[in-house]
Design a protein around this motif. Structure first.
Motif, short mmCIF file in Angstrom:
data_model
loop_
_atom_site.label_atom_id
_atom_site.label_comp_id
_atom_site.label_asym_id
_atom_site.label_seq_id
_atom_site.Cartn_x
_atom_site.Cartn_y
_atom_site.Cartn_z
N GLY A 1 -7.07 11.59 -14.79
CA GLY A 1 -5.95 12.22 -14.09
C GLY A 1 -4.64 11.92 -14.79
N ALA A 2 -3.60 11.78 -13.99
CA ALA A 2 -2.25 11.68 -14.54
C ALA A 2 -2.05 10.44 -15.41
CB ALA A 2 -1.24 11.68 -13.40
N PRO B 1 6.31 18.05 -7.80
CA PRO B 1 6.25 17.32 -9.07
C PRO B 1 5.14 16.28 -9.02
CG PRO B 1 8.49 17.37 -8.23
CD PRO B 1 7.61 17.90 -7.14
N GLY B 2 4.43 16.13 -10.11
CA GLY B 2 3.33 15.17 -10.12
C GLY B 2 3.86 13.74 -10.09
N VAL B 3 3.14 12.87 -9.42
CA VAL B 3 3.44 11.44 -9.50
C VAL B 3 2.20 10.80 -10.12
CG1 VAL B 3 5.15 11.10 -7.70
CG2 VAL B 3 2.74 11.22 -7.09
N SER B 4 2.38 9.65 -10.74
CA SER B 4 1.23 9.06 -11.43
C SER B 4 0.13 8.68 -10.45
CB SER B 4 1.68 7.86 -12.26
OG SER B 4 2.36 6.95 -11.45
N MET B 5 0.50 8.34 -9.23
CA MET B 5 -0.52 7.97 -8.25
C MET B 5 -0.10 8.42 -6.86
SD MET B 5 -1.50 4.15 -9.43
CE MET B 5 0.11 3.92 -10.15
N THR C 1 -6.43 4.01 -5.71
CA THR C 1 -7.59 4.14 -4.83
C THR C 1 -8.22 5.53 -4.88
OG1 THR C 1 -5.89 4.30 -3.15
CG2 THR C 1 -7.19 2.31 -3.16
N LYS C 2 -7.42 6.52 -5.25
CA LYS C 2 -7.94 7.89 -5.31
C LYS C 2 -8.75 8.13 -6.57
CE LYS C 2 -5.85 11.66 -2.80
NZ LYS C 2 -4.68 12.50 -2.59
N ARG C 3 -8.31 7.56 -7.66
CA ARG C 3 -8.95 7.86 -8.94
C ARG C 3 -9.72 6.65 -9.51
NH1 ARG C 3 -7.29 12.86 -10.35
NH2 ARG C 3 -5.26 13.51 -9.57
N ALA C 4 -9.83 5.62 -8.70
CA ALA C 4 -10.59 4.44 -9.09
C ALA C 4 -10.18 3.90 -10.46
CB ALA C 4 -12.09 4.74 -9.07
N SER C 5 -8.89 3.82 -10.70
CA SER C 5 -8.43 3.23 -11.95
C SER C 5 -7.50 2.05 -11.61
CB SER C 5 -7.68 4.26 -12.80
OG SER C 5 -6.51 4.68 -12.14
N GLN C 6 -7.32 1.18 -12.60
CA GLN C 6 -6.48 0.01 -12.36
C GLN C 6 -5.53 -0.20 -13.54
OE1 GLN C 6 -9.90 -1.20 -13.28
NE2 GLN C 6 -10.56 0.02 -11.54
N SER C 7 -4.44 -0.88 -13.26
CA SER C 7 -3.61 -1.36 -14.35
C SER C 7 -3.08 -2.74 -13.95
CB SER C 7 -2.46 -0.40 -14.64
OG SER C 7 -1.48 -0.48 -13.64
N TYR D 1 0.85 -1.19 0.00
CA TYR D 1 0.00 0.00 0.00
C TYR D 1 0.89 1.24 0.00
CZ TYR D 1 -3.08 3.68 1.75
OH TYR D 1 -3.77 4.85 1.91
N HIS D 2 0.59 2.17 -0.89
CA HIS D 2 1.41 3.38 -1.03
C HIS D 2 0.57 4.62 -0.83
CE1 HIS D 2 2.70 6.73 -3.73
NE2 HIS D 2 3.83 6.54 -3.11
N ARG D 3 1.16 5.61 -0.16
CA ARG D 3 0.46 6.87 0.01
C ARG D 3 1.45 8.02 0.04
NH1 ARG D 3 -4.69 8.34 3.70
NH2 ARG D 3 -4.82 10.44 2.88
N ASP D 4 1.05 9.13 -0.56
CA ASP D 4 1.91 10.29 -0.71
C ASP D 4 1.01 11.52 -0.56
OD1 ASP D 4 3.43 12.41 -1.91
OD2 ASP D 4 4.60 10.94 -3.02
#
Lengths: 274, 394
Positions: free
Chosen positions: B375-376, B310-314, B342-348, B300-303
């Motif tokens: 988003g990014a 600088p923008g990060v992808s997530m 989890t913030k933008r409800a997208s998956q890869s 689990y990652h959080r920033d």
């Protein structure tokens, strides 16, 4: 990739079964004798103490059931630790296959606790601490399992003296040992040690169903420093898969003056650069 | 200046090498990619390969391993994207081990970190975002002088980096990019010394029983650029600031469990940034009586960074993955991963597989599948692809 744990050392060096003083009185029991088994085990353990360190190059040849073979070349540094709880320390570096060149494994063995292991991956310049819970899995795709090349400490087994018999012209003690540690792939191992020099000559490994799985033959014994016998070739044959692995020492030197602090995580990267 | 640095390194290193055997390692590879969809940005090419990658290594090590030298140039030839055709000196350094001390001089790569899905605290080397635009795992060689003190209480390492390497990005014809390309000619620095800001780092590495703990401090030019759109030219400009970053890596290893965490606190990009990633890897050995191992990973990652940074992808994600090892003579391995933003409800989704074909030939297959994104990560949502790389090792 799976790699050797530390005392490939202890076992490979043959610390395995060499009683103190070849003139030690010979066992007389004829059936399974636990006291006699432990006595032999204890004395061979002591017999090899004092080699200090070892620097070796090795070649491993893996042959499958169709007779096709692949090779891997390794270099190995070992530091002897004589302690109640800790075992030897070692660094193993792969030279081939070429894609894993420079991959280096540092092991700090323990008698009862699991070994500590760190793996250096040269492409990423990354050192990973790895789990050493896996005992019975294959080592780098070979017929040697992890526990075949580690776990030689006598405290890890129950020992039984079975008999004395002739093996290829040499009189040998035949011992049975039963692993006491968790996750072993074996119910028992039968080993042959010659009575003259107390060198390990052969081991039969029995799987969890108690059927014969593998046989190890140790060949080409040479005497180092007038005291330590070392087998130059290890041949492991898997009777069930029909695969085999031959481990051959291409060079070996004992008591070279290595220091214990060379066997640290911080130093591992410099070994992987060669 | 850059040329001078290289010449100085060469002059230091080459005479030392003349008297010892130089061996050759490294690889040459053919790489090809197939994208599942047509490109979404103008001027992008479809981007199928094949490309050629050369990364030989010329190296030498004294028999006692105390002195070693390595030179590893890198060249990628890509048929579509001129920016993707690029070269670098990944490594050109001399390492001296003397007693409890180590000195390294020259361009090198230093990795910091313990987790698998993201390299949070790794900072010394700039990312080669052309080679690895998604995970930023490929790095450019960083000129540096390293000095290490190796003692029973731990290892203390000092790094001095006289020159900054700016991040390189794919060009307008390349895939796996946002709507605008980054123009290296527009790069600016906050600090008057620009790319010659003298960067410094110090790190303590310690092992306490089952715990591996690394504490690091870095002061220097941020490896992450702030990207702003130059509206007249419709191109992005990189801007770099000087930052301070303190970081901690922890790993606890017990039985078949690895528990891992990485954290950093950073100042210099507006309000202080706190970021962390943590998780575990558990391995099932010899599943169902075979030689196969199966590793299960969750991280689990959080920033908490602001828009000043600088923008990060997530900013926040959960990674779930599984690592399959066949433990055969070919070292067959497959890594499957899924990242939930989890913030933008997208998956890869990602798959990485590798297998040795013979002693010198290795096949690597990599696939990425992008789900609905905004988003990014929206810029790459049509860049789902599969990539095969066949490498010959010298």
């Amino acid at each position: 990739m799976r790699i050797f744990t530390a005392p490939l050392t202890a076992f490979m060096l043959g610390t395995f079964m060499v009683p103190e003083g070849a003139s030690a009185e010979k066992p007389t029991a004829t059936k399974e004798d636990k006291a006699e088994g432990l006595k032999i085990a204890k004395t061979y353990d002591k017999r090899n103490q004092g080699f200090k360190d070892e620097v070796a190059t090795l070649k491993m040849t893996l042959t499958n059931a169709n007779g096709e073979s692949t090779e891997r070349a390794m270099r190995m540094w070992t530091y002897e630790v004589i302690d109640d709880k800790r075992g030897d320390k070692s660094i193993l570096v792969f030279d081939t296959p070429r894609d894993v060149k420079g991959t280096a494994l540092l092991s700090h063995a323990h008698h009862v606790d699991p070994d500590d292991q760190w793996l250096f991956l040269p492409a990423l310049k990354r050192i990973k601490r790895i789990a050493s819970a896996n005992k019975s899995g294959p080592f780098v795709g070979s017929e040697f399992a992890y526990e075949d090349i580690t776990s030689s400490d006598i405290e890890k087994f129950d020992w039984y003296y079975l008999r004395t018999e002739n093996l290829d012209g040499q009189e040998c003690y035949v011992l049975k040992r039963i692993p006491l540690y968790e996750n072993s792939g074996y119910t028992k191992q039968i080993s042959w040690i010659d009575t003259k020099h107390y060198r390990l000559q052969k081991v039969d490994y029995y799987d969890r169903k108690d059927s014969l799985l593998k046989t190890l033959r140790m060949k080409g014994y040479k005497l180092y420093k007038d005291k330590f016998w070392r087998a130059e070739t290890w041949e492991m044959t898997n009777h069930q898969s029909k695969k085999s692995t031959v481990l051959a020492y291409t060079s070996r030197e004992l008591s070279t003056g290595l220091e214990e602090d060379e066997f640290t995580k911080g130093r591992l990267k410099s070994y992987g650069r060669g | 200046m850059r040329t001078i640095v290289w010449i100085l390194i060469a002059l230091t290193v080459l005479p030392l090498q003349a008297k010892s055997d130089v061996k050759i390692g490294g690889f040459a590879a053919v790489e090809t990619r197939a994208f599942l969809e047509k490109p979404q940005h103008t001027r992008q090419r479809h981007g199928h390969g094949p490309g050629l990658i050369l990364e030989p290594e010329f190296y030498s090590q004294s028999a006692d391993t105390k002195t070693s030298f390595s030179f590893r140039p890198f060249l990628h030839l890509d048929p579509h994207d001129s920016r993707r055709t690029h070269g670098d000196i990944r490594q050109c350094d001399l390492l001296l081990v003397r007693g409890d001390y180590e000195v390294g001089i020259g361009a090198s790569k230093v990795f910091w970190g313990v987790v698998e899905s993201y390299h949070l605290v790794d900072i010394l080397n700039q990312s080669d975002a052309v080679e690895s635009s998604l995970d930023l795992e490929e790095k450019l060689g960083q000129p540096m002088i390293r000095f290490s003190v190796l003692k029973p209480w731990g290892t203390l390492r000092f790094f001095y980096m006289p020159m900054f390497r700016e991040r390189i990005f794919v060009g307008k014809k390349g895939r796996l990019r946002g709507p605008f390309t980054v123009d290296p000619g527009l790069t600016t620095y906050d600090h008057p010394a620009g790319k010659y800001h003298q960067d410094f780092a110090v790190r303590l590495e310690k092992v306490i029983g089952d715990w591996d703990i690394n504490l690091s401090y870095f002061r220097g030019t941020s490896r992450e650029p702030i990207l702003t759109l130059n509206s007249t030219q419709q191109r992005m400009a990189s801007h770099y600031k000087v930052i301070d970053q303190g970081s901690l890596e922890v790993q606890y290893t017990r039985d078949a469990w690895l528990w891992k965490g990485e954290f950093f606190a950073r100042s210099g990009h507006g309000r202080a940034i706190l970021a962390g990633i943590g998780g575990f890897e558990y391995t099932l050995y010899q599943i169902r009586g075979t030689d196969w191992d199966l590793g299960l990973l969750t991280e689990y990652h959080r920033d908490n960074r602001s828009s000043m940074a600088p923008g990060v992808s997530m900013e926040e994600f959960v990674f779930v993955g599984t690592r399959f090892s066949a433990n055969d003579t070919d070292d067959t391995e497959i890594l499957l991963g899924c990242v939930f933003n989890t913030k933008r409800a997208s998956q890869s989704f990602s798959v990485e597989a590798k297998k040795r074909l013979d002693d010198r030939l290795k096949l690597e297959i990599e696939g990425r599948l992008f789900g609905e994104a905004n988003g990014a990560s929206a810029g790459t949502k049509k860049d789902s692809h599969i990539q095969a790389k066949l490498a010959y090792y010298f």
